[in-house]
Design a protein around this motif. Structure first.
Motif, PDB file in Angstrom:
ATOM      1  N   THR A 540       0.832  -1.206   0.000  1.00 19.02           N
ATOM      2  CA  THR A 540       0.000   0.000   0.000  1.00 19.02           C
ATOM      3  C   THR A 540       0.863   1.250   0.000  1.00 19.02           C
ATOM      4  O   THR A 540       0.583   2.225  -0.716  1.00 19.02           O
ATOM      5  N   ARG A 545      -2.717   4.135  -1.636  1.00 18.73           N
ATOM      6  CA  ARG A 545      -3.941   3.522  -1.120  1.00 18.73           C
ATOM      7  C   ARG A 545      -5.023   3.436  -2.190  1.00 18.73           C
ATOM      8  O   ARG A 545      -5.849   2.522  -2.185  1.00 18.73           O
ATOM      9  N   GLY A 546      -5.023   4.374  -3.129  1.00 21.50           N
ATOM     10  CA  GLY A 546      -6.065   4.366  -4.154  1.00 21.50           C
ATOM     11  C   GLY A 546      -6.084   3.081  -4.953  1.00 21.50           C
ATOM     12  O   GLY A 546      -7.152   2.509  -5.211  1.00 21.50           O
ATOM     13  N   ASP A 549      -7.450   0.267  -2.744  1.00 16.28           N
ATOM     14  CA  ASP A 549      -8.893   0.398  -2.519  1.00 16.28           C
ATOM     15  C   ASP A 549      -9.677  -0.032  -3.751  1.00 16.28           C
ATOM     16  O   ASP A 549     -10.721  -0.693  -3.640  1.00 16.28           O
ATOM     17  N   ARG A 550      -9.185   0.341  -4.943  1.00 20.42           N
ATOM     18  CA  ARG A 550      -9.877  -0.073  -6.167  1.00 20.42           C
ATOM     19  C   ARG A 550      -9.842  -1.589  -6.344  1.00 20.42           C
ATOM     20  O   ARG A 550     -10.804  -2.201  -6.817  1.00 20.42           O
ATOM     21  N   ALA A 553     -12.393  -3.127  -3.925  1.00 19.69           N
ATOM     22  CA  ALA A 553     -13.765  -2.622  -4.033  1.00 19.69           C
ATOM     23  C   ALA A 553     -14.622  -3.457  -4.960  1.00 19.69           C
ATOM     24  O   ALA A 553     -15.849  -3.392  -4.887  1.00 19.69           O
ATOM     25  N   GLN A 558     -14.532  -9.164  -3.376  1.00 20.07           N
ATOM     26  CA  GLN A 558     -15.088  -9.193  -2.024  1.00 20.07           C
ATOM     27  C   GLN A 558     -15.702 -10.535  -1.658  1.00 20.07           C
ATOM     28  O   GLN A 558     -15.701 -10.931  -0.497  1.00 20.07           O
TER      29      GLN A 558
END
Length: 663
Positions: A540, A545-546, A549-550, A553, A558
């Motif tokens: 990270t 972080r972007g 996170d993508r 997401a 998930q």
């Protein structure tokens, strides 16, 4: 020059890469650990704000997680100082006090002779410059005035004049240089019948040709006599000069490229000089010959994507088409060419003088990629109103891209050409995957190739993906999307189960992600696979972080079991299966791409067997996926739901609603 065994190892051991790089970057104190030689900084090779450029001073290597630049101290000096390998070695050797080993006696003797001939050429250059300023150079000065060449430009490019007769040989003789040496330097012609030697250049405006280090190696001459047999005349081949291995204005252009200018390849001396006067200092020209493969390599050492600026006539286009065929076997990821074709009947010099610097800059900004010019070559002015003509186009395109050695580049060329072909042949109201719909009589009206344009934005806008391209099956195809999701699940699984990074390190190194985000994350995982439980935090920090996170997401990520509930055994099974599926499908696609062409050309049963085996491998890898899905249903939002969980939920709803069926 060859160096003795061990010299480079000794040099690398003495040089501190952190010190070499430290002259070009500002280290990030939060991420860097000077004691361990673990240094981080914003990359000097591309614009960025985060510190993604990593130097391992103890190992002597650097790597950028943004642009993927990598190498050692010698490579860093080559790239940042814009010098060749031996020049970089000499720079570093001087810094650490290591003498460059002496050459063998024979090589030293040849080097001494080269130095002597270079001095002879310098003497000739002084004579030519002096002659331009004298009365005999009046016509040459008038010509330069008509071409609007400023006095300071003449001085910068060391423009001279060679008088008629044998004035140069007489001057050199006064300097103690005999005719034989002048001939060896390329300054004197030698008749076959044994007569006396003569000046090689007569009544010509002279352009000195220097190598990348600034050493004078030859001359080019522009005839003042309109009836001369050769308008431009380059020096003959000597031990100093081989016109296929040299570029005009090489040294200054290399410096300008190092400062970020676009490398422009023009046709002649005057074009290069005009470009330089207009502020385009990174301009070079081949020396009276078609561009050679060695000259292409020289260009690529200066810039990844030189722009070939060609005269706007048929001869200019034909020259561009020849360059395409020459470059095809040599192109690599990030190493290609673009083409700026001047308006019809003009060259860069005339364009700048008639319409200004802005017009030339516009030509550079809208330069065509090779694939667009290739399409133009194969289609412009042709009619494809029969199956045979269309098949001939297909064959010519396959033949043109076959020399490409990089499988990924070849695949992208094929995809783009397929889109362009569809645009040429599509009927009104047709669909991209339906093929040309026959009308009455079996064919739609004849279509003539335009050499560009199309729904996908090819031609001048090729580099900008339009919405048509983004929504096409090339981008949004089911199998490609499935691969993208598998990549995401694999990366997320490794980050949630860090012990798997080292277990699957070899397979991960060969993954070759399609997404830039995925490639960046994968590079970080592979680099820091030994980070243990801190892997996710380390990655990270490296990629931002972007990107993480993508990655997490996406619904497909998930719901993956080893992502929801980390478990080494489940993670290992998941990674084994997903990596196998990707490998099998991509292997099948590679065999299919190569095999179809082989099958059409050769009709070989071995090709059929290869395709069968590849298809079987893909089917075996995806069979488990089909079986697994019997346990799931797909909800309206695309998520997978276990059937037993769904049934239990429905039973609960029925009890709550008094037995009425939920809708």
């Amino acid at each position: 020059m060859s160096l003795p065994p061990g010299f480079l190892d000794e040099l690398r051991s003495r040089v501190s890469l952190a010190q070499v790089v430290g002259r070009k970057v500002v280290w990030d104190p939060r991420k860097s650990n000077q004691g361990k030689g673990d240094m981080w900084a914003p990359c000097p090779f591309h614009q960025e704000k985060t510190a993604s450029f990593h130097v391992d001073d103890k190992q002597g290597f650097y790597y950028c997680f943004g642009c993927h630049a990598k190498g050692d101290a010698i490579g860093f000096v080559k790239e940042t100082e814009n010098v060749n390998f031996m020049e970089a070695v000499e720079i570093l050797a001087r810094e650490v006090g290591m003498p460059i080993p002496a050459r063998d006696p024979q090589a030293q003797k040849k080097a001494d002779r080269r130095s002597e001939l270079a001095e002879v050429l310098e003497a000739a250059q002084r004579f030519f410059k002096m002659s331009l300023a004298q009365a005999g150079g009046a016509n040459a000065r008038a010509y330069l005035d008509r071409r609007q060449m400023r006095p300071e430009t003449r001085e910068q490019f060391e423009i001279g004049y060679a008088p008629a007769g044998n004035a140069l040989l007489a001057y050199l003789k006064d300097q103690g240089i005999d005719d034989k040496t002048a001939h060896e330097a390329g300054l004197a012609g030698k008749p076959d019948d044994g007569r006396a030697m003569y000046d090689f250049y007569r009544d010509r405006i002279m352009f000195p040709i220097r190598d990348a280090r600034g050493r004078l190696i030859s001359f080019g001459g522009r005839a003042m006599d309109p009836n001369a047999r050769a308008k431009y005349l380059n020096g003959p081949q000597t031990i100093l000069f081989d016109k296929s291995h040299a570029l005009y204005n090489h040294g200054p252009a290399r410096v300008a490229c190092g400062k970020g200018q676009t490398l422009i390849v023009a046709e002649g001396y005057m074009d290069v000089i005009a470009l330089s006067e207009a502020g385009f200092g990174a301009a070079v020209a081949p020396l009276g010959t078609a561009v050679t493969d060695h000259q292409l390599q020289l260009m690529w050492r200066m810039a990844q994507e030189p722009v070939i600026a060609l005269d706007g006539d048929r001869a200019g286009l034909q020259a561009a088409y020849r360059v395409i065929d020459l470059a095809m076997p040599l192109i690599q990821a990030g190493q290609s060419l673009r083409f700026a074709v001047m308006p019809e009947g003009t060259d860069p010099d005339e364009l700048i003088k008639d319409k200004g610097v802005e017009a030339m800059q516009e030509q550079l900004d809208t330069a065509l990629p090779m694939v667009a010019l290739l399409w133009r070559r194969e289609t412009e002015g042709k009619v494809f109103d029969s199956p045979e003509r269309r098949a001939a186009l297909d064959k010519s395109l396959r033949d043109a891209i076959r020399p490409i050695t990089d499988p990924s580049i070849k695949r992208h060329y094929g995809e783009i050409l397929k889109e362009m072909r569809y645009e040429l042949f599509r009927p009104a109201g047709g669909r991209p995957d339906s093929g040309p719909a026959p009308q009455q009589g079996g064919y739609s009206r004849p279509r003539r190739g335009s050499g560009g344009g199309g729904r996908g934005g090819w031609g001048k806008q090729l580099a900008i993906p339009t919405e048509g391209v983004k929504s096409s099956r090339l981008v949004a195809g089911d199998e490609g999307f499935a691969d993208l999701m598998r990549e995401a699940v694999i990366l997320a699984t490794v980050l949630r189960n860090p012990s798997m990074a080292e277990v699957f390190l070899s397979q991960l190194e060969h993954l070759l992600p399609e997404s830039p985000d995925h490639a960046q994350i994968l590079d970080a995982i592979v680099t820091r696979a030994d980070a243990g439980e801190t892997l996710r935090d380390v990655v990270t920090e490296m990629v931002g972080r972007g990107s993480i996170d993508r990655l997490f997401a996406h619904p497909h990520v998930q719901i993956a079991p080893p992502v929801r509930n980390p478990d080494p055994e489940v993670a290992q099974a998941c990674l084994t299966e997903e990596l196998a599926k990707i490998k099998a499908r991509r292997g099948y696609q590679a065999e299919l791409s190569d095999g179809i062409v082989d099958l059409v050309e050769a009709g070989d049963e071995n090709v059929t067997w290869r395709l069968y085996q590849a298809a079987e491998a893909r089917n075996r890898a995806t069979k488990a996926e089909a079986e697994d899905r019997t346990e799931f249903d797909i909800a309206d939002n695309g998520a997978e739901l276990k059937r037993d969980e769904r049934d239990a939920f429905r039973e609960l709803l029925e009890r709550l609603t008094g037995g009425s069926k939920p809708r």
